[in-house]
Design an enzyme around this catalytic site. Structure first.
Site, short mmCIF file in Angstrom:
data_model
loop_
_atom_site.label_atom_id
_atom_site.label_comp_id
_atom_site.label_asym_id
_atom_site.label_seq_id
_atom_site.Cartn_x
_atom_site.Cartn_y
_atom_site.Cartn_z
N THR A 170 -32.94 -12.44 -33.95
CA THR A 170 -32.94 -11.20 -34.75
C THR A 170 -31.51 -10.91 -35.20
O THR A 170 -30.56 -11.15 -34.45
CB THR A 170 -33.46 -9.99 -33.96
OG1 THR A 170 -34.79 -10.25 -33.55
CG2 THR A 170 -33.42 -8.68 -34.75
N ARG A 198 -48.37 -8.02 -34.60
CA ARG A 198 -47.48 -7.38 -33.62
C ARG A 198 -46.17 -6.95 -34.30
O ARG A 198 -45.56 -7.69 -35.05
CB ARG A 198 -47.18 -8.36 -32.50
CG ARG A 198 -46.17 -7.89 -31.45
CD ARG A 198 -44.76 -8.34 -31.77
NE ARG A 198 -43.81 -8.00 -30.72
CZ ARG A 198 -42.49 -8.15 -30.85
NH1 ARG A 198 -41.99 -8.65 -31.96
NH2 ARG A 198 -41.68 -7.83 -29.88
N GLY A 200 -42.31 -5.50 -33.38
CA GLY A 200 -41.34 -5.25 -32.33
C GLY A 200 -40.52 -4.01 -32.67
O GLY A 200 -40.95 -3.14 -33.43
N ASP A 201 -39.34 -3.96 -32.11
CA ASP A 201 -38.47 -2.80 -32.32
C ASP A 201 -37.75 -2.81 -33.67
O ASP A 201 -37.34 -1.76 -34.16
CB ASP A 201 -37.41 -2.74 -31.21
CG ASP A 201 -36.54 -3.99 -31.18
OD1 ASP A 201 -37.08 -5.10 -31.38
OD2 ASP A 201 -35.32 -3.87 -30.97
N THR A 221 -31.41 -6.32 -30.26
CA THR A 221 -32.11 -7.60 -30.31
C THR A 221 -32.70 -7.83 -28.93
O THR A 221 -32.26 -7.23 -27.95
CB THR A 221 -31.17 -8.77 -30.64
OG1 THR A 221 -30.12 -8.81 -29.67
CG2 THR A 221 -30.54 -8.63 -32.01
N GLY A 222 -33.67 -8.74 -28.88
CA GLY A 222 -34.28 -9.04 -27.58
C GLY A 222 -35.70 -8.52 -27.53
O GLY A 222 -36.34 -8.35 -28.56
N GLY A 224 -38.41 -6.50 -27.95
CA GLY A 224 -38.55 -5.25 -28.68
C GLY A 224 -39.43 -4.23 -28.01
O GLY A 224 -39.24 -3.02 -28.19
N1 ASP Z 1 -36.30 -7.69 -31.11
C1 ASP Z 1 -37.16 -8.67 -31.75
C2 ASP Z 1 -38.57 -8.24 -31.60
O1 ASP Z 1 -38.94 -7.76 -30.54
C3 ASP Z 1 -37.03 -10.07 -31.25
C4 ASP Z 1 -35.69 -10.59 -30.85
O2 ASP Z 1 -34.68 -9.94 -31.06
O3 ASP Z 1 -35.62 -11.70 -30.28
O4 ASP Z 1 -39.34 -8.46 -32.50
#
Ligand code: ASP
Length: 313
Positions: A170, A198, A200-201, A221-222, A224
């Site tokens: 991300t 789906r 995410g954040d 990031t990460g 979400g």
């Molecule tokens: N934050 C992103 C999501 O949850 C994914 C990511 O950053 O790896 O969609």
């Protein structure tokens, strides 16, 4: 403090100089974050954003993005968009051309078409190969090509987990322009092998993205789902509003995330900036970095993120 500054998640390297050039030419923070995100979206080697992003469970690349203007708290977001390379720009058009803030799926694609965006095949040969290999390894009783025709794909969700992504999934950009305005942009292809639809954040304003000139800006990031549950980007900005310096605001927001029960136990990372342009980044996984440039930088600088460890449950 620098007049302008731009920061990004580490995969923003490919776009940060162009974003800085926008600020150098007295462009707006909004233009800078959009420019930076677009270059990452066009990078097929980045499997977490835009073209070449990894697909959902049934092999479709679904993109999410959001953008926020710290001057006015105006924002635009799109989710689960297929077939368009630049969701960050579609999100900006949602903000500027509609009375809405969030369009998803077919409605967002219709809007992109009406706004003249060009359709693009986003699933590259390499991202298709990674998707197929992953399905063969983790769900051997199915054929990847047939996955999209299965009636009930939800049973595979628990088997196929997003791989522990190295730092860089991300893209986040935050900029402060010469006028002192902040903007934040986030773009992603989301959780790899996610259930179709789906979100995410990243497109959820307050979770993955927030900017308010008075107090600061933050992006994530990460995993979400964690940032949505803890309203993480908004929390960072609220901690700054309550008087915390930017580093401490990031730390507190990560502590909030780390206190959540989560069986998937994947990481979350944050970048943040205060109204003066002072910046910080945090993560609950060791080794992650972020990048930044300001008026004095000849090239981008890579800095470590503050580590706020997850306590293993
Ligand atoms: N934050 C992103 C999501 O949850 C994914 C990511 O950053 O790896 O969609």
């Amino acid at each position: 403090m620098p007049g302008y500054v731009v920061i990004a998640s580490s995969n923003g390297r490919v776009g940060i100089e162009a974003a800085r050039d926008v600020l150098e030419r007295e462009g707006s923070a909004l233009d800078a974050v959009e420019t930076g995100c677009r270059l990452v979206e066009s990078n097929p080697a980045d499997h977490t954003v835009g073209l070449g992003g990894l697909p959902n469970l049934i092999g479709e690349v679904e993109l999410d993005a959001s953008i926020m203007d710290g001057r006015t708290l105006a924002t635009g977001a799109v989710g689960a968009v297929r077939g368009y390379e630049h969701p960050i720009s579609i999100a900006r058009r949602v903000m500027e051309e509609t009375p809405h803030v969030f369009l998803v799926g077919e409605g967002a694609e219709r809007f992109a078409r009406e706004m003249g965006f060009e359709r693009t095949e986003l699933l590259t040969a390499e991202s298709r190969r990674i998707w197929e290999t992953k399905l063969e390894e983790e769900a051997p009783e199915t054929e990847p090509g047939l996955m999209r025709y299965h009636e009930n794909v939800s049973r595979w969700l628990s088997m196929i987990r997003d791989p522990e992504r190295p730092a860089g999934g991300t893209v986040n950009f935050i900029a402060r322009d010469r006028d002192g305005s902040l903007a934040c942009g986030v773009s992603t292809s989301g959780w790899y092998c996610k259930y179709p639809g789906r979100l995410g954040d990243s497109p959820v304003v307050g979770a993955g993205n927030y900017a308010d000139n008075r107090y600061g800006a933050a992006a994530c990031t990460g995993r979400g789902e964690l940032a949505i549950r803890a309203a993480t980007a908004h929390s960072v900005v609220m901690y700054m509003r309550m008087g915390e310096p930017v580093e401490s605001a990031v730390r507190k927001a990560l502590e909030d995330v780390n206190s959540l029960e989560d069986p998937y136990a994947t990481g979350l990372s944050i970048v943040a900036m205060d109204p003066s342009g002072r910046h910080a980044a945090g993560t609950n996984r060791p080794g992650a970095v972020y990048v930044w440039m300001d008026e004095d930088s000849a090239e981008f600088v890579e800095s470590p993120r503050l580590l706020v460890r997850q306590v293993c449950r």
